[in-house]
Design an enzyme around this catalytic site. Structure first.
Site, PDB file in Angstrom:
ATOM      1  N   VAL A 176     -25.247   1.696 -29.658  1.00  0.00           N
ATOM      2  CA  VAL A 176     -24.817   0.313 -29.423  1.00  0.00           C
ATOM      3  C   VAL A 176     -24.052   0.153 -28.121  1.00  0.00           C
ATOM      4  O   VAL A 176     -23.661  -0.968 -27.768  1.00  0.00           O
ATOM      5  CB  VAL A 176     -23.964  -0.210 -30.601  1.00  0.00           C
ATOM      6  CG1 VAL A 176     -24.781  -0.246 -31.878  1.00  0.00           C
ATOM      7  CG2 VAL A 176     -22.704   0.629 -30.784  1.00  0.00           C
TER       8      VAL A 176
ATOM      9  N   LYS B 161      -9.687  -4.084 -37.325  1.00  0.00           N
ATOM     10  CA  LYS B 161      -8.477  -3.658 -36.630  1.00  0.00           C
ATOM     11  C   LYS B 161      -8.565  -2.169 -36.304  1.00  0.00           C
ATOM     12  O   LYS B 161      -9.341  -1.449 -36.944  1.00  0.00           O
ATOM     13  CB  LYS B 161      -7.246  -3.949 -37.492  1.00  0.00           C
ATOM     14  CG  LYS B 161      -7.040  -2.989 -38.669  1.00  0.00           C
ATOM     15  CD  LYS B 161      -5.692  -3.222 -39.301  1.00  0.00           C
ATOM     16  CE  LYS B 161      -5.432  -2.222 -40.406  1.00  0.00           C
ATOM     17  NZ  LYS B 161      -5.164  -0.858 -39.973  1.00  0.00           N
TER      18      LYS B 161
ATOM     19  N   HIS C 264      -8.823  -7.800 -43.984  1.00  0.00           N
ATOM     20  CA  HIS C 264      -9.195  -7.977 -45.386  1.00  0.00           C
ATOM     21  C   HIS C 264      -7.979  -8.031 -46.303  1.00  0.00           C
ATOM     22  O   HIS C 264      -8.070  -8.455 -47.454  1.00  0.00           O
ATOM     23  CB  HIS C 264     -10.099  -6.834 -45.838  1.00  0.00           C
ATOM     24  CG  HIS C 264      -9.387  -5.514 -45.913  1.00  0.00           C
ATOM     25  ND1 HIS C 264      -9.152  -4.727 -44.800  1.00  0.00           N
ATOM     26  CD2 HIS C 264      -8.832  -4.853 -46.955  1.00  0.00           C
ATOM     27  CE1 HIS C 264      -8.507  -3.644 -45.166  1.00  0.00           C
ATOM     28  NE2 HIS C 264      -8.291  -3.687 -46.462  1.00  0.00           N
TER      29      HIS C 264
ATOM     30  N   GLU D 263       2.405   3.223 -51.043  1.00  0.00           N
ATOM     31  CA  GLU D 263       1.242   3.829 -51.688  1.00  0.00           C
ATOM     32  C   GLU D 263       1.587   5.219 -52.213  1.00  0.00           C
ATOM     33  O   GLU D 263       2.370   5.951 -51.593  1.00  0.00           O
ATOM     34  CB  GLU D 263       0.084   3.956 -50.699  1.00  0.00           C
ATOM     35  CG  GLU D 263      -0.416   2.650 -50.127  1.00  0.00           C
ATOM     36  CD  GLU D 263      -1.566   2.877 -49.170  1.00  0.00           C
ATOM     37  OE1 GLU D 263      -2.723   2.824 -49.634  1.00  0.00           O
ATOM     38  OE2 GLU D 263      -1.318   3.113 -47.980  1.00  0.00           O
TER      39      GLU D 263
ATOM     40  N   HIS E 275      -1.279  -5.842 -41.035  1.00  0.00           N
ATOM     41  CA  HIS E 275      -1.313  -6.505 -42.337  1.00  0.00           C
ATOM     42  C   HIS E 275       0.003  -7.179 -42.703  1.00  0.00           C
ATOM     43  O   HIS E 275       0.028  -8.344 -43.124  1.00  0.00           O
ATOM     44  CB  HIS E 275      -1.674  -5.491 -43.427  1.00  0.00           C
ATOM     45  CG  HIS E 275      -2.993  -4.821 -43.228  1.00  0.00           C
ATOM     46  ND1 HIS E 275      -4.125  -5.495 -42.833  1.00  0.00           N
ATOM     47  CD2 HIS E 275      -3.374  -3.521 -43.378  1.00  0.00           C
ATOM     48  CE1 HIS E 275      -5.133  -4.652 -42.752  1.00  0.00           C
ATOM     49  NE2 HIS E 275      -4.702  -3.453 -43.078  1.00  0.00           N
TER      50      HIS E 275
ATOM     51  N   LYS F 150       3.132   6.251 -47.321  1.00  0.00           N
ATOM     52  CA  LYS F 150       2.167   7.002 -48.117  1.00  0.00           C
ATOM     53  C   LYS F 150       2.868   8.109 -48.902  1.00  0.00           C
ATOM     54  O   LYS F 150       3.982   8.519 -48.579  1.00  0.00           O
ATOM     55  CB  LYS F 150       1.094   7.610 -47.219  1.00  0.00           C
ATOM     56  CG  LYS F 150       0.135   6.599 -46.617  1.00  0.00           C
ATOM     57  CD  LYS F 150      -0.989   7.295 -45.879  1.00  0.00           C
ATOM     58  CE  LYS F 150      -2.036   6.301 -45.410  1.00  0.00           C
ATOM     59  NZ  LYS F 150      -2.723   5.646 -46.547  1.00  0.00           N
TER      60      LYS F 150
END
Length: 461
Positions: free
Chosen positions: A88, A138, A168, A206, A230, A329
């Site tokens: 591409v 992103k 998202h 998380e 986000h 995390k």
């Protein structure tokens, strides 16, 4: 965010042989077509791998099965979808892709940012088809300067309203849930300001570790992966002024106003930020190695896996209110919420005893829910104040977050996408923090995997 007439005839996934496509995009397409069987569009997959159409269709079909997709629209797409092996970054290969499209195409760049940038350079050498839409994942640049450069490049290709910078994290349902809670309740909007709110914390903790994402994460870290993108978007929706309508212009203008007014708390990134990295430990019974021992990690990068940044919003509504954004995390518990702490009661009559904590509103994300924590008289001794929580669940929505994003792309509705000017503002906001961290003005601390973070950090909420 209203339902619009579909403007895209062909959806092209660049990087179709990758994980993002099979794990998120294709299931979202299957679910969207299942719930909206009236939709029809052509799907073209393209990647570096030399796949046949049959191989591609088997991948699409397997992804559709994960969401139990079915119906006439699904069947028709499976029969017609094709795959093109392509580089591409070469104009000739991109032209072959356009030649395979019916109607106005949308290019979804499921590619690393560097490859996306080179593909955009190649697009500039072509006569582009009418109605072309571009969708990018992103990060939108790596700093303010590169974000500005990316915007300039994209602007030479298509108009801003045909560029979808995908986040998202804020799906249609989450945005509407926040807007509905705040603006459809007269009891909340009058107190949604610094006169009544003491602090706001936006937390995304998380329990998962690195999960084989070293190639990306070790160069991004928690600050760039979550806070710069986000969580600043969540802040913008939470803090924005009332939009007059739920359309792309009003929503994105309202978010942009908030982000332009946002800066690091007291312009002091050393005092307003913290960072840490997990060491070996156990999370949910599973042993995790130290981050620096994860495959693909370069310890010299000093990548943080837990970050906190406090910002302020210089408007009449939010002056003096600290907004703390936190993400990490390998933590002991999964926590995704906006915590609104109201100012304490000005006076509690003598004779009442017990809990005196301020009122707190917790808005949970993914799944969306809310809990309002209040002080009330206990059931036995009416002089004793006890703590109670009033809870409710928001409507989850019919579609996955990525399905909602794709719906906006297909319909030419950029309401959920990040506008170019706000992408630049988000890099501006965190730039002082990045600079302080690069100079080691803020120490990189450590925490055991499975803990709540460094023991010296004050717990939020």
């Amino acid at each position: 965010m209203k339902r619009m007439t579909q403007s895209v005839g062909t959806l092209v996934i660049l990087g179709a042989s990758g994980d993002l496509s099979s794990r998120l995009l294709l299931p979202a397409i299957g679910q969207l077509l299942t719930h909206h069987p009236e939709r029809r569009f052509h799907l073209v997959g393209s990647g570096a791998e030399d796949w046949t159409d049959a191989k591609w269709r088997s991948v699409v079909k397997a992804s559709f099965k994960t969401v139990k997709a079915g119906g006439p629209a699904v069947d028709e797409l499976l029969k017609s979808t094709v795959y093109l092996s392509a580089d591409v970054t070469k104009p000739d290969d991109l032209q072959r892709i356009f030649d395979a499209c019916d109607g106005a195409p949308a290019l979804y760049f499921a590619l690393p940012p560097a490859i996306t940038a080179k593909a955009c350079e190649a697009l500039g050498k072509l006569t582009l088809p009418a109605g072309l839409t571009l969708a990018l994942e992103k990060p939108f640049g790596t700093d303010k300067r590169s974000a500005v450069a990316l915007n300039k490049r994209l602007a030479t290709l298509v108009p801003e309203d045909q560029i979808h910078r995908v986040d998202h994290f804020l799906g249609n349902s989450t945005v509407l849930n926040l807007i509905g809670l705040r603006f459809a309740n007269s009891i909340l909007e009058p107190v949604w300001n610094g006169d009544h709110i003491q602090s706001v914390d936006i937390v995304y903790d998380e329990s998962l570790g690195l999960e084989d994402r070293a190639r990306y994460y070790d160069h991004a870290g928690a600050l760039m992966d979550m806070i710069q993108s986000h969580l600043l978007q969540v802040l913008a929706v939470f803090a924005m002024e009332p939009p007059s309508a739920l359309d792309a212009t009003d929503l994105r203008d309202a978010k942009a106003t908030v982000l332009r007014a946002t800066r690091v708390w007291k312009d002091d990134p050393v005092e307003a930020s913290r960072r840490a990295r997990y060491t070996a430990g156990t999370v949910d019974g599973e042993k995790l190695p130290a981050y620096i021992n994860e495959p693909g990690v370069d310890p010299a990068n000093d990548t943080e896996t837990l970050a906190e940044v406090t910002v302020q919003i210089d408007t009449w509504r939010w002056a003096g209110v600290p907004f703390t954004l936190r993400s990490g995390k390998a933590l002991g518990s999964r926590r995704r919420e906006i915590l609104v702490t109201f100012k304490p009661a000005r006076h509690i009559p003598r004779g009442l005893k017990g809990h005196r904590e301020p009122t707190m509103l917790r808005i949970m994300l993914a799944p969306d829910a809310m809990s309002l924590e209040l002080n009330i008289n206990g059931p036995d001794d009416p002089h004793e104040i006890e703590r109670v929580a009033l809870s409710a669940d928001f409507g989850p929505g019919l579609l996955l977050a990525y399905a909602e994003v794709l719906e906006g792309i297909l319909d030419g509705d950029p309401s959920l996408s990040v506008r170019g000017d706000t992408a630049v503002e988000m890099w501006r906001i965190v730039a002082p923090v990045i600079s302080a961290w690069k100079k080691d003005d803020v120490p990189l601390q450590s925490y055991r995997a499975g803990s709540d973070g460094p023991a010296s950090w004050k717990k939020i909420g």
